[in-house]
Design a protein around this motif. Structure first.
Motif, short mmCIF file in Angstrom:
data_model
loop_
_atom_site.label_atom_id
_atom_site.label_comp_id
_atom_site.label_asym_id
_atom_site.label_seq_id
_atom_site.Cartn_x
_atom_site.Cartn_y
_atom_site.Cartn_z
N TYR A 1 53.49 -85.72 34.44
CA TYR A 1 52.26 -85.01 34.80
C TYR A 1 52.53 -83.50 34.89
O TYR A 1 51.77 -82.69 34.34
CB TYR A 1 51.73 -85.53 36.14
CG TYR A 1 50.57 -84.74 36.69
CD1 TYR A 1 49.30 -84.91 36.16
CD2 TYR A 1 50.75 -83.84 37.72
CE1 TYR A 1 48.23 -84.19 36.66
CE2 TYR A 1 49.69 -83.12 38.22
CZ TYR A 1 48.43 -83.29 37.69
OH TYR A 1 47.39 -82.56 38.17
N ILE A 2 53.61 -83.15 35.54
CA ILE A 2 53.97 -81.73 35.68
C ILE A 2 54.27 -81.12 34.31
O ILE A 2 53.83 -80.01 34.00
CB ILE A 2 55.18 -81.55 36.63
CG1 ILE A 2 54.81 -81.99 38.04
CG2 ILE A 2 55.69 -80.12 36.62
CD1 ILE A 2 53.72 -81.18 38.69
N LEU A 3 55.00 -81.84 33.48
CA LEU A 3 55.32 -81.35 32.14
C LEU A 3 54.07 -81.15 31.30
O LEU A 3 53.97 -80.17 30.55
CB LEU A 3 56.30 -82.29 31.44
CG LEU A 3 57.72 -82.27 31.95
CD1 LEU A 3 58.54 -83.34 31.23
CD2 LEU A 3 58.34 -80.90 31.79
N SER A 4 53.11 -82.04 31.41
CA SER A 4 51.87 -81.87 30.65
C SER A 4 51.10 -80.64 31.12
O SER A 4 50.50 -79.93 30.32
CB SER A 4 51.00 -83.12 30.73
OG SER A 4 50.44 -83.27 32.01
N LYS A 5 51.11 -80.37 32.43
CA LYS A 5 50.46 -79.18 32.97
C LYS A 5 51.14 -77.90 32.47
O LYS A 5 50.48 -76.93 32.11
CB LYS A 5 50.44 -79.19 34.50
CG LYS A 5 49.57 -80.26 35.08
CD LYS A 5 48.12 -80.04 34.70
CE LYS A 5 47.23 -81.08 35.31
NZ LYS A 5 45.84 -80.94 34.89
N VAL A 6 52.46 -77.93 32.41
CA VAL A 6 53.21 -76.77 31.92
C VAL A 6 52.92 -76.54 30.44
O VAL A 6 52.69 -75.41 30.01
CB VAL A 6 54.73 -76.95 32.17
CG1 VAL A 6 55.54 -75.90 31.45
CG2 VAL A 6 55.02 -76.94 33.66
N ARG A 7 52.89 -77.61 29.66
CA ARG A 7 52.58 -77.48 28.23
C ARG A 7 51.17 -76.94 28.02
O ARG A 7 50.95 -76.09 27.16
CB ARG A 7 52.72 -78.83 27.54
CG ARG A 7 54.14 -79.23 27.31
CD ARG A 7 54.22 -80.51 26.46
NE ARG A 7 55.49 -81.14 26.68
CZ ARG A 7 55.68 -82.28 27.33
NH1 ARG A 7 54.66 -82.95 27.79
NH2 ARG A 7 56.88 -82.76 27.48
N ASN A 8 50.23 -77.46 28.80
CA ASN A 8 48.86 -76.98 28.69
C ASN A 8 48.76 -75.50 29.03
O ASN A 8 48.05 -74.74 28.38
CB ASN A 8 47.92 -77.78 29.59
CG ASN A 8 47.59 -79.12 29.03
OD1 ASN A 8 47.80 -79.39 27.86
ND2 ASN A 8 47.06 -79.99 29.86
#
Length: 51
Positions: free
Chosen positions: A5-12
């Motif tokens: 979840y955190i990684l997807s937020k960072v990518r976004n």
């Protein structure tokens, strides 16, 4: 699951910043051709990234 979840937020967020950078480099005329005002760049990038 939390890490993904955190990684997807960072990518976004990185995609959002890249979109803002690319749109900011366009001339006012190019932006007008796309139907975007300069003050709308962050909104358009946010909608494109997080929608």
């Amino acid at each position: 699951m939390f890490v993904s979840y955190i990684l997807s937020k960072v990518r976004n967020y990185h995609l959002y910043r890249k979109t803002v950078r690319e749109l900011a480099q366009l001339s006012d005329r190019d932006l007008a051709d796309l139907g975007i005002a300069r003050y709308d760049i962050s909104r358009v990038a946010r909608e494109a990234t997080f929608a």
